[in-house]
Design an enzyme around this catalytic site. Sequence first.
Site, mmCIF file in Angstrom:
data_model
loop_
_atom_site.group_PDB
_atom_site.id
_atom_site.type_symbol
_atom_site.label_atom_id
_atom_site.label_comp_id
_atom_site.label_asym_id
_atom_site.label_seq_id
_atom_site.Cartn_x
_atom_site.Cartn_y
_atom_site.Cartn_z
ATOM 1 N N ASP A 9 11.219 21.992 -34.417
ATOM 2 C CA ASP A 9 10.801 21.124 -33.316
ATOM 3 C C ASP A 9 9.283 21.195 -33.191
ATOM 4 O O ASP A 9 8.653 22.202 -33.560
ATOM 5 C CB ASP A 9 11.454 21.546 -31.996
ATOM 6 C CG ASP A 9 11.215 20.510 -30.900
ATOM 7 O OD1 ASP A 9 11.518 19.322 -31.121
ATOM 8 O OD2 ASP A 9 10.714 20.881 -29.828
ATOM 9 N N GLU A 11 5.811 19.817 -30.525
ATOM 10 C CA GLU A 11 5.304 19.164 -29.319
ATOM 11 C C GLU A 11 3.972 18.529 -29.687
ATOM 12 O O GLU A 11 3.247 19.039 -30.563
ATOM 13 C CB GLU A 11 5.132 20.163 -28.171
ATOM 14 C CG GLU A 11 6.422 20.840 -27.720
ATOM 15 C CD GLU A 11 7.463 19.880 -27.158
ATOM 16 O OE1 GLU A 11 7.076 18.767 -26.715
ATOM 17 O OE2 GLU A 11 8.647 20.232 -27.166
ATOM 18 N N GLU A 54 0.395 12.903 -18.990
ATOM 19 C CA GLU A 54 1.826 12.651 -19.155
ATOM 20 C C GLU A 54 2.445 13.622 -20.157
ATOM 21 O O GLU A 54 3.558 14.101 -19.971
ATOM 22 C CB GLU A 54 2.059 11.210 -19.639
ATOM 23 C CG GLU A 54 1.636 10.139 -18.645
ATOM 24 C CD GLU A 54 0.136 9.894 -18.650
ATOM 25 O OE1 GLU A 54 -0.567 10.468 -19.520
ATOM 26 O OE2 GLU A 54 -0.347 9.147 -17.777
ATOM 27 N N HIS A 156 9.736 21.293 -22.097
ATOM 28 C CA HIS A 156 10.243 20.981 -23.429
ATOM 29 C C HIS A 156 9.405 21.726 -24.468
ATOM 30 O O HIS A 156 8.696 21.116 -25.266
ATOM 31 C CB HIS A 156 10.192 19.476 -23.679
ATOM 32 C CG HIS A 156 11.243 18.725 -22.942
ATOM 33 N ND1 HIS A 156 12.404 18.271 -23.532
ATOM 34 C CD2 HIS A 156 11.329 18.362 -21.646
ATOM 35 C CE1 HIS A 156 13.148 17.643 -22.635
ATOM 36 N NE2 HIS A 156 12.504 17.684 -21.478
ATOM 37 N N ASP A 161 13.459 24.753 -27.466
ATOM 38 C CA ASP A 161 14.245 23.614 -27.942
ATOM 39 C C ASP A 161 14.893 23.922 -29.291
ATOM 40 O O ASP A 161 16.015 23.479 -29.559
ATOM 41 C CB ASP A 161 13.372 22.366 -28.049
ATOM 42 C CG ASP A 161 13.132 21.711 -26.696
ATOM 43 O OD1 ASP A 161 13.569 22.278 -25.675
ATOM 44 O OD2 ASP A 161 12.510 20.636 -26.651
#
Length: 239
Positions: A9, A11, A54, A156, A161
């Site tokens: 995963d 980000e 965001e 997250h 994750d």
Amino acid sequence: MTQRQIILDTETTGLYADNGDRLVEFAGLEMINRQMTDQTLHLYVHPERDMPEEAAKVHGLTIEVLEAKNAPPFAEVGQQIADFLRGAELIIHNAKFDVGFLDMEFKRMGLPSIEDLGCKVTDTLTMAREMFPGQKASLDALCNRFSVDRSKRVFHGALIDCELLGEVYLAMTRQQFDLMGGAQSEDEQAGKPQAVAETVRTGRLKVIAASAEELAAHEQYLDELGEGCVWRAAAKTQA
């Protein structure tokens, strides 16, 4: 045969690898023959650009946080990531997103793409949509479906994750693994005596009515299926 898989995963600063967004966190957990190993690669990466508010709200990583962690730019860790991934099957939820960012970062360094590294990519999002058509297929939804505890997931983050996805993937593929014989070979299974249960049928079937809780759970499940629920459409026709 040893099968090396990596639960992966990332980000990022945003959604668009081809429009200036950069990777800010990478996590990969190695799994061999459906058993997690102690080989883990978890890195925070400085994006060398600003962090949109965001994005920070999603993963909790601001530029200040990354600098406090002494996060290096991708150019300093890209080779390490490529070596870790080389030749493995990558288990990723919404693989197009993560592979797109890794390929973009590798290209900036002149490194091979995920495909050129000899990696096979398995997308659990695609798997979930095929297994449960018309139903939610997010990682959160799959955790709920397979009773995977996600209480520690505040943001997250790539590492948490990966841990959740690993459990979800094992649950999604358990039946297939069992059908293939699990950890036992076909010869081992053939050598075991097989118990055969004799079914005795009577002329009358016992009917067990559903409880109030079971009926409520059934209705909630039908609600989740939405307007296209065939069961409710058939019930209306019969009425």
